[in-house]
Design a protein around this motif. Structure first.
Motif, PDB file in Angstrom:
ATOM      1  N   ASP A 147       1.843  31.109   2.794  1.00 15.52           N
ATOM      2  CA  ASP A 147       0.580  31.426   2.122  1.00 15.52           C
ATOM      3  C   ASP A 147       0.189  30.411   1.054  1.00 15.52           C
ATOM      4  O   ASP A 147      -0.620  30.705   0.182  1.00 15.52           O
ATOM      5  N   GLY A 148       0.784  29.244   1.096  1.00 14.99           N
ATOM      6  CA  GLY A 148       0.424  28.239   0.102  1.00 14.99           C
ATOM      7  C   GLY A 148       1.484  27.160  -0.011  1.00 14.99           C
ATOM      8  O   GLY A 148       2.463  27.150   0.735  1.00 14.99           O
ATOM      9  N   TYR A 149       1.248  26.267  -0.949  1.00 14.04           N
ATOM     10  CA  TYR A 149       2.179  25.145  -1.098  1.00 14.04           C
ATOM     11  C   TYR A 149       2.652  25.019  -2.549  1.00 14.04           C
ATOM     12  O   TYR A 149       2.167  25.706  -3.443  1.00 14.04           O
ATOM     13  N   VAL A 150       3.633  24.152  -2.754  1.00 14.02           N
ATOM     14  CA  VAL A 150       4.122  23.825  -4.090  1.00 14.02           C
ATOM     15  C   VAL A 150       3.959  22.326  -4.287  1.00 14.02           C
ATOM     16  O   VAL A 150       4.403  21.537  -3.448  1.00 14.02           O
ATOM     17  N   PRO A 151       3.296  21.895  -5.364  1.00 15.42           N
ATOM     18  CA  PRO A 151       3.119  20.459  -5.594  1.00 15.42           C
ATOM     19  C   PRO A 151       4.461  19.769  -5.828  1.00 15.42           C
ATOM     20  O   PRO A 151       5.388  20.359  -6.385  1.00 15.42           O
ATOM     21  N   ALA A 152       4.543  18.540  -5.389  1.00 14.74           N
ATOM     22  CA  ALA A 152       5.731  17.721  -5.619  1.00 14.74           C
ATOM     23  C   ALA A 152       5.298  16.401  -6.241  1.00 14.74           C
ATOM     24  O   ALA A 152       4.174  15.957  -6.057  1.00 14.74           O
ATOM     25  N   GLU A 153       6.198  15.811  -6.990  1.00 17.98           N
ATOM     26  CA  GLU A 153       5.943  14.481  -7.532  1.00 17.98           C
ATOM     27  C   GLU A 153       6.620  13.455  -6.627  1.00 17.98           C
ATOM     28  O   GLU A 153       7.694  13.716  -6.079  1.00 17.98           O
ATOM     29  N   GLY A 154       5.996  12.313  -6.471  1.00 20.61           N
ATOM     30  CA  GLY A 154       6.598  11.288  -5.629  1.00 20.61           C
ATOM     31  C   GLY A 154       5.846   9.983  -5.694  1.00 20.61           C
ATOM     32  O   GLY A 154       4.689   9.930  -6.111  1.00 20.61           O
ATOM     33  N   VAL A 155       6.529   8.925  -5.287  1.00 22.94           N
ATOM     34  CA  VAL A 155       5.908   7.603  -5.202  1.00 22.94           C
ATOM     35  C   VAL A 155       6.546   6.863  -4.035  1.00 22.94           C
ATOM     36  O   VAL A 155       7.745   6.981  -3.791  1.00 22.94           O
ATOM     37  N   GLY A 156       5.727   6.159  -3.276  1.00 21.12           N
ATOM     38  CA  GLY A 156       6.251   5.379  -2.161  1.00 21.12           C
ATOM     39  C   GLY A 156       5.281   4.275  -1.794  1.00 21.12           C
ATOM     40  O   GLY A 156       4.072   4.406  -1.980  1.00 21.12           O
ATOM     41  N   ILE A 157       5.817   3.159  -1.315  1.00 18.99           N
ATOM     42  CA  ILE A 157       4.959   2.052  -0.900  1.00 18.99           C
ATOM     43  C   ILE A 157       5.450   1.460   0.414  1.00 18.99           C
ATOM     44  O   ILE A 157       6.598   1.644   0.812  1.00 18.99           O
ATOM     45  N   THR A 158       4.553   0.765   1.055  1.00 20.30           N
ATOM     46  CA  THR A 158       4.897  -0.033   2.226  1.00 20.30           C
ATOM     47  C   THR A 158       4.512  -1.479   1.947  1.00 20.30           C
ATOM     48  O   THR A 158       3.538  -1.745   1.234  1.00 20.30           O
ATOM     49  N   ALA A 203       0.842  -1.201   0.000  1.00 22.93           N
ATOM     50  CA  ALA A 203       0.000   0.000   0.000  1.00 22.93           C
ATOM     51  C   ALA A 203       0.872   1.245   0.000  1.00 22.93           C
ATOM     52  O   ALA A 203       1.943   1.268   0.606  1.00 22.93           O
ATOM     53  N   GLY A 204       0.407   2.273  -0.677  1.00 19.14           N
ATOM     54  CA  GLY A 204       1.166   3.516  -0.732  1.00 19.14           C
ATOM     55  C   GLY A 204       0.487   4.523  -1.615  1.00 19.14           C
ATOM     56  O   GLY A 204      -0.744   4.562  -1.697  1.00 19.14           O
ATOM     57  N   GLY A 205       1.282   5.328  -2.311  1.00 23.00           N
ATOM     58  CA  GLY A 205       0.696   6.358  -3.146  1.00 23.00           C
ATOM     59  C   GLY A 205       1.663   6.863  -4.191  1.00 23.00           C
ATOM     60  O   GLY A 205       2.877   6.668  -4.097  1.00 23.00           O
ATOM     61  N   VAL A 206       1.092   7.512  -5.193  1.00 23.46           N
ATOM     62  CA  VAL A 206       1.897   8.104  -6.272  1.00 23.46           C
ATOM     63  C   VAL A 206       1.278   9.439  -6.659  1.00 23.46           C
ATOM     64  O   VAL A 206       0.056   9.600  -6.641  1.00 23.46           O
ATOM     65  N   ASN A 207       2.121  10.403  -6.978  1.00 19.89           N
ATOM     66  CA  ASN A 207       1.635  11.712  -7.422  1.00 19.89           C
ATOM     67  C   ASN A 207       2.504  12.198  -8.568  1.00 19.89           C
ATOM     68  O   ASN A 207       3.718  12.349  -8.426  1.00 19.89           O
ATOM     69  N   VAL A 208       1.878  12.379  -9.725  1.00 15.56           N
ATOM     70  CA  VAL A 208       2.584  12.868 -10.910  1.00 15.56           C
ATOM     71  C   VAL A 208       1.790  14.032 -11.491  1.00 15.56           C
ATOM     72  O   VAL A 208       0.572  13.937 -11.652  1.00 15.56           O
ATOM     73  N   ALA A 227       7.476  16.952   6.104  1.00 19.61           N
ATOM     74  CA  ALA A 227       8.387  16.727   4.970  1.00 19.61           C
ATOM     75  C   ALA A 227       8.184  17.747   3.863  1.00 19.61           C
ATOM     76  O   ALA A 227       9.046  17.915   2.997  1.00 19.61           O
ATOM     77  N   LYS A 228       7.046  18.442   3.881  1.00 23.61           N
ATOM     78  CA  LYS A 228       6.723  19.367   2.787  1.00 23.61           C
ATOM     79  C   LYS A 228       7.696  20.537   2.710  1.00 23.61           C
ATOM     80  O   LYS A 228       7.891  21.112   1.641  1.00 23.61           O
ATOM     81  N   SER A 229       8.298  20.905   3.832  1.00 28.92           N
ATOM     82  CA  SER A 229       9.306  21.972   3.790  1.00 28.92           C
ATOM     83  C   SER A 229      10.530  21.546   3.000  1.00 28.92           C
ATOM     84  O   SER A 229      11.270  22.387   2.488  1.00 28.92           O
ATOM     85  N   ASN A 230      10.756  20.248   2.916  1.00 24.22           N
ATOM     86  CA  ASN A 230      11.918  19.719   2.196  1.00 24.22           C
ATOM     87  C   ASN A 230      11.629  19.401   0.739  1.00 24.22           C
ATOM     88  O   ASN A 230      12.452  19.666  -0.146  1.00 24.22           O
ATOM     89  N   ILE A 231      10.459  18.786   0.483  1.00 26.28           N
ATOM     90  CA  ILE A 231      10.210  18.252  -0.860  1.00 26.28           C
ATOM     91  C   ILE A 231       8.972  18.825  -1.535  1.00 26.28           C
ATOM     92  O   ILE A 231       8.700  18.501  -2.687  1.00 26.28           O
ATOM     93  N   GLY A 232       8.189  19.640  -0.838  1.00 32.72           N
ATOM     94  CA  GLY A 232       6.920  20.106  -1.377  1.00 32.72           C
ATOM     95  C   GLY A 232       5.797  19.161  -0.992  1.00 32.72           C
ATOM     96  O   GLY A 232       5.999  18.188  -0.270  1.00 32.72           O
ATOM     97  N   HIS A 233       4.614  19.450  -1.501  1.00 30.22           N
ATOM     98  CA  HIS A 233       3.410  18.696  -1.143  1.00 30.22           C
ATOM     99  C   HIS A 233       3.140  17.631  -2.214  1.00 30.22           C
ATOM    100  O   HIS A 233       2.769  17.954  -3.343  1.00 30.22           O
ATOM    101  N   CYS A 234       3.313  16.379  -1.831  1.00 31.65           N
ATOM    102  CA  CYS A 234       3.134  15.272  -2.780  1.00 31.65           C
ATOM    103  C   CYS A 234       1.672  14.882  -2.988  1.00 31.65           C
ATOM    104  O   CYS A 234       1.400  13.879  -3.652  1.00 31.65           O
ATOM    105  N   GLU A 235       0.751  15.646  -2.413  1.00 34.57           N
ATOM    106  CA  GLU A 235      -0.685  15.445  -2.632  1.00 34.57           C
ATOM    107  C   GLU A 235      -1.076  13.979  -2.427  1.00 34.57           C
ATOM    108  O   GLU A 235      -1.081  13.510  -1.301  1.00 34.57           O
ATOM    109  N   GLY A 236      -1.379  13.229  -3.485  1.00 31.78           N
ATOM    110  CA  GLY A 236      -1.793  11.838  -3.328  1.00 31.78           C
ATOM    111  C   GLY A 236      -0.758  10.952  -2.657  1.00 31.78           C
ATOM    112  O   GLY A 236      -1.091   9.901  -2.116  1.00 31.78           O
TER     113      GLY A 236
END
Length: 206
Positions: A72-83, A37-42, A182-191
């Motif tokens: 005042d807002g976020y920046v989208p990030a791309e990412g994928v991770g699973i457990t 289980a995990g998530g991906v955001n592209v 983690a969003k301060s480091n990589i942005g917001h990975c949304e999904g």
């Protein structure tokens, strides 16, 4: 050659954690023996950024400032991770490398609020309290919280307030728990935001 349930879960920014929660429920009830289980955001189309800009979700500074003054807002990030999830006793029997143990989890919805971008503090308090109850631990046993912390001027203070109220119920101590995002480091990975935060916690413990 897996044969268990295979599904896509879309609960917006909580999608990956919702997937993990559902997988844990299946493991707890004995309906499955192993889960991935995990998530991906592209981000695959510029219209996404046009929509986020029009809705004033995008950070004017070009990065997420979790819990920071002036965020005042976020920046989208791309990412994928699973457990890969198993019951603890079976993982120990099989000699698996165990990165962490999920003691409990909880899920709810914000219900009626004043808008899409307005979190519900009561709902957040409720789900945090339920997660602690399900885990059978006291709040003052927790030494670190990986928060959502998108860096929005409305969402972050509500999240901090909800955590403070729940954690303050059973303890007179203050500032006993660290918090980060983690969003301060990589942005917001949304999904994939949840799995990025969970990965950060596991790497901290390792």
């Amino acid at each position: 050659n897996l044969h268990g349930p295979s599904m896509t879960t879309d609960s917006m920014c909580s999608s990956s954690l919702t997937s993990i929660h559902l997988a844990c429920q299946d493991l707890k009830h004995g309906t499955t023996d192993l889960a991935i289980a995990g998530g991906v955001n592209v981000s695959i189309h510029p219209n996404k950024y046009l929509m986020l800009s029009a809705g004033q979700f995008i950070s004017t500074k070009g990065h997420c400032e979790s819990f920071g003054e002036g965020g005042d807002g976020y920046v989208p990030a791309e990412g994928v991770g699973i457990t890969v999830l198993k019951r603890l006793n079976e993982a120990e029997q099989d000699g698996d490398h165990i990165y962490g143990v999920i003691l409990g989890s909880a899920l709810n919805h914000g219900g009626k609020t004043n808008g899409y971008s307005v979190p519900n503090p009561k709902a957040q308090r409720s789900v945090i309290a339920q997660a602690l109850k399900d885990s059978r631990i006291d709040a003052d046993w927790v030494s670190y919280v990986e928060a959502h912390g998108t860096g929005t001027k409305l969402g972050d203070p509500i999240e901090i307030a909800a955590l403070s109220q729940v954690f303050g119920r059973g303890s007179q101590e203050k500032a006993f728990c660290r918090i980060g995002s983690a969003k301060s480091n990589i942005g917001h990975c949304e999904g994939a935001a949840g799995i990025s935060g969970l990965s950060k916690v596991l790497l901290q413990m390792e």
